[in-house]
Design an enzyme around this catalytic site. Structure first.
Site, PDB file in Angstrom:
ATOM      1  CB  THR A 131      -1.078   0.105   1.139  1.00 42.85           C
ATOM      2  OG1 THR A 131      -1.626  -0.989   1.310  1.00 42.85           O
ATOM      3  CG2 THR A 131      -2.147   0.950   1.303  1.00 42.85           C
ATOM      4  CD  GLU A 161      -3.170  -9.373  -2.428  1.00 40.63           C
ATOM      5  OE1 GLU A 161      -2.601  -9.394  -2.904  1.00 40.63           O
ATOM      6  OE2 GLU A 161      -4.274  -9.234  -1.924  1.00 40.63           O
ATOM      7  CG  PHE A 162      -7.049  -5.131  -2.541  1.00 43.84           C
ATOM      8  CD1 PHE A 162      -8.510  -3.987  -1.654  1.00 43.84           C
ATOM      9  CD2 PHE A 162      -8.215  -5.002  -3.632  1.00 43.84           C
ATOM     10  CE1 PHE A 162      -7.719  -2.587  -2.890  1.00 43.84           C
ATOM     11  CE2 PHE A 162      -7.060  -4.269  -4.782  1.00 43.84           C
ATOM     12  CZ  PHE A 162      -7.832  -2.816  -3.691  1.00 43.84           C
ATOM     13  CD  GLU A 165      -1.767  -8.994   9.366  1.00 39.62           C
ATOM     14  OE1 GLU A 165      -1.874  -9.613  10.378  1.00 39.62           O
ATOM     15  OE2 GLU A 165      -1.414  -7.685   8.499  1.00 39.62           O
ATOM     16  CG  ASN A 218      -7.100  -0.567   3.856  1.00 42.57           C
ATOM     17  OD1 ASN A 218      -8.013  -1.506   3.713  1.00 42.57           O
ATOM     18  ND2 ASN A 218      -5.936  -0.765   4.467  1.00 42.57           N
ATOM     19  CB  ALA A 262     -20.140  -2.046  17.777  1.00 47.57           C
ATOM     20  N   GLY A 267      -7.394  -1.961  14.323  1.00 50.83           N
ATOM     21  CA  GLY A 267      -5.899  -2.115  14.963  1.00 50.83           C
ATOM     22  C   GLY A 267      -6.000  -2.752  13.820  1.00 50.83           C
ATOM     23  CB  CYS A 270      -4.179  -2.798   6.964  1.00 48.90           C
ATOM     24  SG  CYS A 270      -3.286  -3.962   6.229  1.00 48.90           S
ATOM     25  NE  ARG A 337       2.240  -6.043  11.936  1.00 54.03           N
ATOM     26  CZ  ARG A 337       2.458  -6.443  10.609  1.00 54.03           C
ATOM     27  NH1 ARG A 337       4.012  -5.476   9.985  1.00 54.03           N
ATOM     28  NH2 ARG A 337       2.074  -6.540   9.837  1.00 54.03           N
TER      29      ARG A 337
HETATM   30  C1  UGA Z   1      -8.111  -4.925   6.051  1.00 56.51           C
HETATM   31  C2  UGA Z   1      -8.915  -4.339   5.484  1.00 56.51           C
HETATM   32  O1  UGA Z   1      -9.743  -5.759   5.244  1.00 56.51           O
HETATM   33  C3  UGA Z   1      -8.226  -5.841   3.671  1.00 56.51           C
HETATM   34  O2  UGA Z   1      -9.080  -5.547   2.716  1.00 56.51           O
HETATM   35  C4  UGA Z   1      -6.731  -4.919   2.796  1.00 56.51           C
HETATM   36  O3  UGA Z   1      -6.333  -5.713   2.390  1.00 56.51           O
HETATM   37  C5  UGA Z   1      -5.828  -4.658   4.445  1.00 56.51           C
HETATM   38  O4  UGA Z   1      -6.357  -4.485   6.049  1.00 56.51           O
HETATM   39  C6  UGA Z   1      -4.674  -4.560   4.078  1.00 56.51           C
HETATM   40  O5  UGA Z   1      -4.188  -2.988   3.563  1.00 56.51           O
HETATM   41  O6  UGA Z   1      -2.312  -4.842   3.760  1.00 56.51           O
HETATM   42  P1  UGA Z   1      -6.524  -6.633   8.199  1.00 56.51           P
HETATM   43  O7  UGA Z   1      -5.976  -5.769   8.276  1.00 56.51           O
HETATM   44  O8  UGA Z   1      -6.121  -8.089   7.869  1.00 56.51           O
HETATM   45  O9  UGA Z   1      -7.243  -6.008   6.234  1.00 56.51           O
HETATM   46  O10 UGA Z   1      -8.151  -7.072   8.532  1.00 56.51           O
HETATM   47  P2  UGA Z   1      -9.750  -6.468   8.434  1.00 56.51           P
HETATM   48  O11 UGA Z   1     -10.120  -7.733   8.919  1.00 56.51           O
HETATM   49  O12 UGA Z   1      -9.773  -5.570   8.197  1.00 56.51           O
HETATM   50  O13 UGA Z   1      -9.790  -5.916  10.977  1.00 56.51           O
HETATM   51  C7  UGA Z   1      -9.097  -4.978  10.812  1.00 56.51           C
HETATM   52  C8  UGA Z   1      -9.837  -4.039  11.831  1.00 56.51           C
HETATM   53  O14 UGA Z   1     -11.052  -3.776  11.768  1.00 56.51           O
HETATM   54  C9  UGA Z   1      -9.293  -5.274  13.310  1.00 56.51           C
HETATM   55  O15 UGA Z   1      -8.992  -4.725  14.587  1.00 56.51           O
HETATM   56  C10 UGA Z   1     -11.223  -5.820  13.454  1.00 56.51           C
HETATM   57  O16 UGA Z   1     -11.172  -6.150  15.128  1.00 56.51           O
HETATM   58  C11 UGA Z   1     -11.527  -4.280  12.750  1.00 56.51           C
HETATM   59  N1  UGA Z   1     -13.427  -4.895  12.818  1.00 56.51           N
HETATM   60  C12 UGA Z   1     -13.263  -5.149  11.919  1.00 56.51           C
HETATM   61  C13 UGA Z   1     -13.896  -4.210  13.719  1.00 56.51           C
HETATM   62  O17 UGA Z   1     -13.875  -3.937  14.417  1.00 56.51           O
HETATM   63  N2  UGA Z   1     -15.484  -4.080  13.046  1.00 56.51           N
HETATM   64  C14 UGA Z   1     -15.665  -4.598  11.890  1.00 56.51           C
HETATM   65  O18 UGA Z   1     -17.380  -4.546  11.640  1.00 56.51           O
HETATM   66  C15 UGA Z   1     -15.224  -4.857  11.311  1.00 56.51           C
END
Ligand code: UGA
Length: 442
Positions: A131, A161-162, A165, A218, A262, A267, A270, A337
């Site tokens: 990114t 990339e989307f 983790e 993001n 909620a 965190g 990303c 992280r």
């Molecule tokens: C995120 C994006 O979802 C990916 O599409 C992207 O490729 C990636 O960043 C990146 O830029 O590399 P990621 O950080 O692995 O992916 O995790 P997410 O599943 O998106 O969750 C991020 C945070 O949001 C977590 O802490 C999760 O607990 C929180 N979250 C997620 C919430 O608090 N509520 C939700 O409804 C969804």
């Protein structure tokens, strides 16, 4: 001529630079698709471990793909120069960590561009996978043009990339869309060949737009989370239920169900860093992205709000024992992280509480973050963590926490108080057992 040969190929010699989350997953998945892949990293220790099939982080299914393709189509190395020369396509997947001013640190990318320039021995397609802020592709092109010592052609492209983790392999093979930012037909054709096995729509655009799509995606997802977290506070204030609000909101197809859970906030490596970088680049371009600043503020506030709610119940936090279940920023990863647990534990420690923490995968990473002087102890299982505690705080929704024996937990605890930072547990069931339950907007 060289370009024409590449346009008509199916399998390529691919170099992936960076063996972090994006790089390693990309390398293993391209190898699985039949390409000949070399993944390089300047961390020699990491490469040494990878060559012994020891992975640097936990990601479901990744070990299986690495083992399957290792030394057949997947190789690990720390020598960049030699491997640049042999590559047809180079994916840059190095880290772009945040600098104190919020901007992305592009030192590694610039450095790689100069090394590619001095080792350019044939046409190559150089693809940004990490990114990066808008205009990075332009800078890579300028840098290679400035430092290369011959007239050989090359192309730069952006292919963000989307993947998430914890679900990275699934996401790689089942993308919602593939974004390709290119300047030439040759680059477009090569990338389309690579993604030919996928059914997902391919969005072909210019490099600036592709780079922007990643930051916009993001940021939008983070906005959804902060929006529902703000609603959760209003729910607390008026006796409504945020889960029901989110369910009903999500049924509107224009809004969608996902990313409306909620909790204690987002965190990971990303969202927090990408938001900062997007706010920074927007300002640099002449736009004050106040909406994203608010998204960030709500996210920070949510963690302290959660601690405040616990404090209201426990009154004085000093010397109170707090059990933390879940440390990683989300389930199915050991990644700590920017995990909300760091700030929440920090807030308890500064009040003089004693922490007993458990996580199925992230304890090793957590030990690197907290100092030996901190009043934090790591438990070997959830029951050990809650013993004699005054409050159980759930911060990561690991599936295994759902089926814990809560009757046993109640007997082990000092006070039957559960603070569910992910609105994950069954509130009514816990209340029936005799727990005092704190959620966020439920
Ligand atoms: C995120 C994006 O979802 C990916 O599409 C992207 O490729 C990636 O960043 C990146 O830029 O590399 P990621 O950080 O692995 O992916 O995790 P997410 O599943 O998106 O969750 C991020 C945070 O949001 C977590 O802490 C999760 O607990 C929180 N979250 C997620 C919430 O608090 N509520 C939700 O409804 C969804």
């Amino acid at each position: 001529m060289e370009q024409e040969i590449l346009i008509n190929k199916k399998n390529y010699n691919i170099l992936v630079i960076g063996a972090g989350h994006v790089g390693l997953v990309t390398a293993a998945c391209f190898a699985e698709l039949g390409h000949n892949v070399i993944c390089v990293d300047n961390d020699r220790q990491k490469i040494k471990h990878l060559n012994k099939l020891k992975l640097p982080f936990y990601e479901p299914q990744l070990d299986r793909l690495v083992i399957k393709n290792f030394k057949k189509r997947l190789f690990f190395s720390s020598s960049l120069e030699k491997n640049i020369k042999e590559a047809e396509i180079i994916f840059i997947a190095v880290g772009t960590p945040p600098l104190p001013d919020g901007s992305a640190d592009l030192t590694s990318i610039e450095n790689i561009a100069t090394i590619i320039a001095s080792n350019l021995n044939s046409y190559k397609l150089i693809v940004e996978k990490s990114t990066v802020p808008v205009h990075t592709g332009k800078k890579i092109k300028e840098t290679i043009t400035k430092y290369k010592k011959n007239d050989l052609a090359f192309d730069v492209a952006s292919n963000p990339e989307f993947l998430r983790e914890g679900k990275a392999i699934y996401d790689f093979f089942n993308p919602d869309r593939i974004v390709i930012g290119v300047e030439t037909k040759c680059a477009e054709k090569i990338l389309k060949n690579i993604y030919a096995p996928f059914k997902a729509p391919i969005v072909v655009t210019n490099i600036n737009t592709a780079e922007l799509i990643k930051h916009a995606s993001n940021s939008f997802l983070a906005t959804k989370i902060s929006f529902i977290n703000a609603i959760s506070k209003i729910c607390d204030l008026c006796g409504a239920n945020v889960k029901k609000v989110a369910d009903a909101l999500g049924l509107d197809k224009r809004i969608g169900k996902s990313f409306l859970d909620a909790g204690v906030g987002y965190g990971g490596f990303c969202f927090p860093k990408d938001l900062e970088a997007f706010i920074y680049i927007s300002k640099k371009l002449g736009y004050d992205f106040a909406l994203l600043k608010e998204v960030k503020r709500i996210n920070e506030e949510q963690k302290l709000y959660f601690v405040e709610k616990i404090k209201e119940k426990l009154w004085v936090l000093k010397n109170k024992k707090i059990a933390i279940l879940g440390l990683s920023f989300k389930p199915q990863t050991d990644d700590m992280r920017f995990a909300p647990s760091i700030d929440i534990i920090g807030a308890f420690l500064s009040e003089g509480s004693i922490i007993k923490a458990y996580d199925p995968k992230a304890i090793g990473q957590a030990k690197k973050i907290f100092s030996k002087k901190d009043n934090i102890y790591f438990a070997t299982n959830p029951y050990d963590a809650v013993k004699n505690c005054d409050c159980l705080c759930l911060l990561t929704e690991w599936e295994e926490f759902k089926n814990l024996d809560f009757k046993k937990i109640k007997k082990l605890m000092n006070t039957a108080l559960i603070a569910d930072g992910r609105n994950f547990l069954d509130k009514e069931k816990l209340q029936k057992i005799g727990f005092d339950y704190i959620g966020l907007g439920v």
